[in-house]
Design a protein around this motif. Structure first.
Motif, PDB file in Angstrom:
ATOM      1  N   LYS A  86      -5.479  -6.039  -5.701  1.00 58.99           N
ATOM      2  CA  LYS A  86      -5.341  -7.066  -4.587  1.00 58.99           C
ATOM      3  C   LYS A  86      -4.166  -6.898  -3.808  1.00 58.99           C
ATOM      4  N   GLU A  87      -4.095  -6.660  -2.379  1.00 61.66           N
ATOM      5  CA  GLU A  87      -2.998  -6.380  -1.532  1.00 61.66           C
ATOM      6  C   GLU A  87      -2.356  -7.661  -1.157  1.00 61.66           C
ATOM      7  N   VAL A  88      -1.189  -8.016  -1.575  1.00 60.55           N
ATOM      8  CA  VAL A  88      -0.596  -9.343  -1.429  1.00 60.55           C
ATOM      9  C   VAL A  88      -0.096  -9.380   0.153  1.00 60.55           C
ATOM     10  N   SER A  89       0.789  -8.439   0.382  1.00 61.54           N
ATOM     11  CA  SER A  89       1.162  -8.195   1.733  1.00 61.54           C
ATOM     12  C   SER A  89       1.472  -6.943   2.405  1.00 61.54           C
ATOM     13  N   SER A  90       1.101  -6.668   3.735  1.00 58.70           N
ATOM     14  CA  SER A  90       1.026  -5.401   4.275  1.00 58.70           C
ATOM     15  C   SER A  90       2.516  -4.924   4.386  1.00 58.70           C
ATOM     16  N   GLY A  91       3.325  -6.001   4.446  1.00 60.13           N
ATOM     17  CA  GLY A  91       4.864  -5.380   4.641  1.00 60.13           C
ATOM     18  C   GLY A  91       5.022  -5.018   6.121  1.00 60.13           C
ATOM     19  N   SER A  92       4.157  -5.634   7.144  1.00 60.63           N
ATOM     20  CA  SER A  92       4.413  -5.068   8.390  1.00 60.63           C
ATOM     21  C   SER A  92       3.905  -6.461   9.334  1.00 60.63           C
ATOM     22  N   LEU A  93       4.469  -6.402  10.576  1.00 54.26           N
ATOM     23  CA  LEU A  93       3.769  -7.453  11.298  1.00 54.26           C
ATOM     24  C   LEU A  93       2.687  -7.142  12.109  1.00 54.26           C
ATOM     25  N   LEU A  94       2.514  -5.766  12.017  1.00 57.13           N
ATOM     26  CA  LEU A  94       1.611  -5.294  13.101  1.00 57.13           C
ATOM     27  C   LEU A  94       0.134  -4.807  12.301  1.00 57.13           C
ATOM     28  N   HIS A  95       0.315  -4.846  10.817  1.00 58.76           N
ATOM     29  CA  HIS A  95      -0.801  -4.264  10.207  1.00 58.76           C
ATOM     30  C   HIS A  95      -1.464  -5.716   9.199  1.00 58.76           C
ATOM     31  N   ASP A  96      -2.757  -5.394   9.064  1.00 59.53           N
ATOM     32  CA  ASP A  96      -3.409  -6.428   8.253  1.00 59.53           C
ATOM     33  C   ASP A  96      -3.926  -5.944   6.769  1.00 59.53           C
ATOM     34  N   LEU A  97      -4.198  -7.026   6.051  1.00 55.99           N
ATOM     35  CA  LEU A  97      -4.432  -6.720   4.623  1.00 55.99           C
ATOM     36  C   LEU A  97      -5.904  -5.948   4.538  1.00 55.99           C
ATOM     37  N   VAL A  98      -5.991  -5.228   3.620  1.00 56.13           N
ATOM     38  CA  VAL A  98      -7.328  -4.667   2.992  1.00 56.13           C
ATOM     39  C   VAL A  98      -8.189  -5.451   2.246  1.00 56.13           C
ATOM     40  N   ASP A  99      -9.396  -5.584   2.055  1.00 58.77           N
ATOM     41  CA  ASP A  99     -10.039  -6.164   0.862  1.00 58.77           C
ATOM     42  C   ASP A  99     -10.054  -5.639  -0.252  1.00 58.77           C
ATOM     43  N   ASP A 100     -10.171  -6.666  -1.442  1.00 58.59           N
ATOM     44  CA  ASP A 100      -9.935  -6.466  -2.753  1.00 58.59           C
ATOM     45  C   ASP A 100     -10.708  -5.262  -3.127  1.00 58.59           C
ATOM     46  N   GLN A 101     -10.247  -4.578  -4.257  1.00 57.40           N
ATOM     47  CA  GLN A 101     -11.370  -3.424  -4.554  1.00 57.40           C
ATOM     48  C   GLN A 101     -11.089  -3.204  -5.993  1.00 57.40           C
ATOM     49  N   ASP A 102     -12.247  -2.765  -6.592  1.00 60.00           N
ATOM     50  CA  ASP A 102     -12.194  -2.388  -8.210  1.00 60.00           C
ATOM     51  C   ASP A 102     -11.714  -1.229  -8.376  1.00 60.00           C
ATOM     52  N   VAL A 103     -10.877  -1.034  -9.614  1.00 61.27           N
ATOM     53  CA  VAL A 103     -10.398   0.284  -9.611  1.00 61.27           C
ATOM     54  C   VAL A 103     -10.679   0.606 -11.129  1.00 61.27           C
ATOM     55  N   ILE A 104     -11.377   1.869 -11.595  1.00 63.43           N
ATOM     56  CA  ILE A 104     -11.650   2.148 -13.003  1.00 63.43           C
ATOM     57  C   ILE A 104     -10.349   3.249 -13.499  1.00 63.43           C
ATOM     58  N   VAL A 105      -9.670   2.658 -14.583  1.00 61.03           N
ATOM     59  CA  VAL A 105      -8.659   3.491 -15.073  1.00 61.03           C
ATOM     60  C   VAL A 105      -9.500   4.169 -16.407  1.00 61.03           C
ATOM     61  N   THR A 106      -9.158   5.582 -16.491  1.00 65.62           N
ATOM     62  CA  THR A 106      -9.682   6.281 -17.446  1.00 65.62           C
ATOM     63  C   THR A 106      -8.352   6.936 -18.662  1.00 65.62           C
ATOM     64  N   PRO A 107      -8.595   7.166 -19.833  1.00 64.91           N
ATOM     65  CA  PRO A 107      -7.639   7.743 -20.402  1.00 64.91           C
ATOM     66  C   PRO A 107      -6.888   8.870 -20.016  1.00 64.91           C
ATOM     67  N   GLY A 108      -5.650   9.078 -20.275  1.00 65.62           N
ATOM     68  CA  GLY A 108      -4.952  10.387 -19.944  1.00 65.62           C
ATOM     69  C   GLY A 108      -5.173  10.715 -18.306  1.00 65.62           C
ATOM     70  N   ALA A 109      -5.351   9.847 -17.433  1.00 63.27           N
ATOM     71  CA  ALA A 109      -5.349  10.293 -16.285  1.00 63.27           C
ATOM     72  C   ALA A 109      -4.859   9.164 -15.271  1.00 63.27           C
ATOM     73  N   ASP A 110      -4.258   9.508 -13.891  1.00 60.59           N
ATOM     74  CA  ASP A 110      -4.009   8.680 -12.853  1.00 60.59           C
ATOM     75  C   ASP A 110      -5.089   8.581 -11.837  1.00 60.59           C
ATOM     76  N   THR A 111      -5.406   7.411 -11.458  1.00 55.22           N
ATOM     77  CA  THR A 111      -6.412   7.326 -10.426  1.00 55.22           C
ATOM     78  C   THR A 111      -5.626   7.259  -9.199  1.00 55.22           C
ATOM     79  N   PRO A 112      -5.983   8.251  -8.276  1.00 54.20           N
ATOM     80  CA  PRO A 112      -5.360   8.079  -7.074  1.00 54.20           C
ATOM     81  C   PRO A 112      -6.260   7.355  -6.064  1.00 54.20           C
ATOM     82  N   LEU A 113      -5.241   6.323  -5.020  1.00 57.63           N
ATOM     83  CA  LEU A 113      -5.754   5.586  -4.107  1.00 57.63           C
ATOM     84  C   LEU A 113      -5.195   5.744  -2.813  1.00 57.63           C
ATOM     85  N   THR A 114      -5.734   5.989  -1.608  1.00 58.45           N
ATOM     86  CA  THR A 114      -5.172   6.199  -0.406  1.00 58.45           C
ATOM     87  C   THR A 114      -5.607   4.910   0.283  1.00 58.45           C
TER      88      THR A 114
END
Length: 315
Positions: A86-114
């Motif tokens: 969940k994005e709480v704040s964009s940290g910018s007056l010009l930008h809006d928030l994105v919608d909430d999204q699900d993230v899957i965490v797997t053992p021994g790996a990092d899940t990258p998100l842009t």
């Protein structure tokens, strides 16, 4: 009586096996995973100071943090499973928030998100006014678009205004055009096309001005005053079938459009038109009469000359 004490045999001492506590034993790196976030805007610039919270399947907060100056944030040592980002704040007056999204965490790996934060939409307000009094007018409909695309359509309400959110795709603003497609009742359409620039998160007002309809063209059932039409000029001449009636027939306008009906009526006392041209016959008859008259005059003069020449002989 002497009492006796019986001793029970000593029990064999055994050390019980301790029960492991799952809460006190940390998971190994091979059993955990992580999430790495890269935060950007639509123009590709990284965004620092954006706040995120990671919730587990029970809705409890599992981790939280802010993106650094490189727009990055890492959540580590997470138990495998499905999380809610969940994005709480964009940290910018010009930008809006994105919608909430699900993230899957797997053992021994990092899940990258842009994650790309959109620019905040501009708020556009449409106003329609009388071009002279400035009165706000309801019922004005305009299209607002960019390039060849119509983005939204607005119609002013009873207060003469309308508002909507307008998407913006640039940090410096987006250029839009405005075209009125329907004028308020009793007013002419505002034909010129206007343009404006809307910036992220900023309000903008667009005003169209309408002039009152001034057309005074008569309806088709009415005749312009002061300029009688052809059917009016001929309607006061009775036809043989009408007698003394001066009213024009119902198809007088149609008749008046034909070439034959526009010819001037024959003066009184002239011969009725029979359909054949009598001019050659009249000219021929006049020639014969002239020739006969000239012959008579010549004969009379000849006789007088003969009488004069015979006069002396008789005496």
């Amino acid at each position: 009586m002497v009492g006796t004490v019986s001793l029970a045999p000593a029990a064999a001492a055994q050390t019980p096996e301790p029960t492991p506590s799952t809460s006190s034993v940390p998971l190994s790196t091979a059993e955990t995973g992580g999430v790495t976030i890269l935060k950007k805007d639509p123009g590709g610039d990284v965004l620092a100071g954006a706040s995120f919270t990671l919730l587990d399947s029970e809705g409890r907060q599992a981790a939280s943090g802010k993106t650094n100056t490189d727009g990055q944030l890492a959540f580590e040592d997470l138990a495998p499973g499905v999380y809610r980002l969940k994005e709480v704040s964009s940290g910018s007056l010009l930008h809006d928030l994105v919608d909430d999204q699900d993230v899957i965490v797997t053992p021994g790996a990092d899940t990258p998100l842009t994650i790309i934060d959109p620019y905040k939409p501009a708020t556009v307000t449409l106003k329609a006014r009388d071009n002279k009094s400035g009165k706000l007018l309801p019922g004005s409909t305009v299209n607002i678009g960019t390039g060849d695309t119509t983005v939204l359509t607005l119609t002013t309400g009873v207060g003469g205004t309308a508002s909507a959110k307008l998407p913006v795709n640039s940090r410096t603003g987006t250029h839009f055009w405005v075209k009125e497609t329907k004028a308020p009742s009793g007013y002419d359409l505002y034909k010129p096309s206007m343009s404006f620039t809307a910036k992220p998160g900023s309000p903008v007002t667009v005003t169209v001005t309408n002039a009152k309809t001034t057309s005074t063209a008569p309806r088709s059932s009415e005749k312009p005053s002061g300029k009688p039409t052809t059917d009016e000029s001929t309607s006061d001449k009775p036809t043989p079938d009408q007698g003394d009636s001066t009213s024009a027939p119902s198809d007088a306008a149609v008749v008046a459009e034909t070439p034959s009906s526009t010819a001037s009526p024959a003066p009184e006392g002239t011969l009725a038109h029979t359909g054949a041209d009598a001019t050659p016959w009249l000219l021929g008859g006049a020639g014969i009469l002239l020739a006969a008259g000239a012959g008579a005059v010549f004969a009379a003069r000849r006789r007088r000359v003969d009488d004069d020449s015979d006069g002396p002989a008789r005496s």
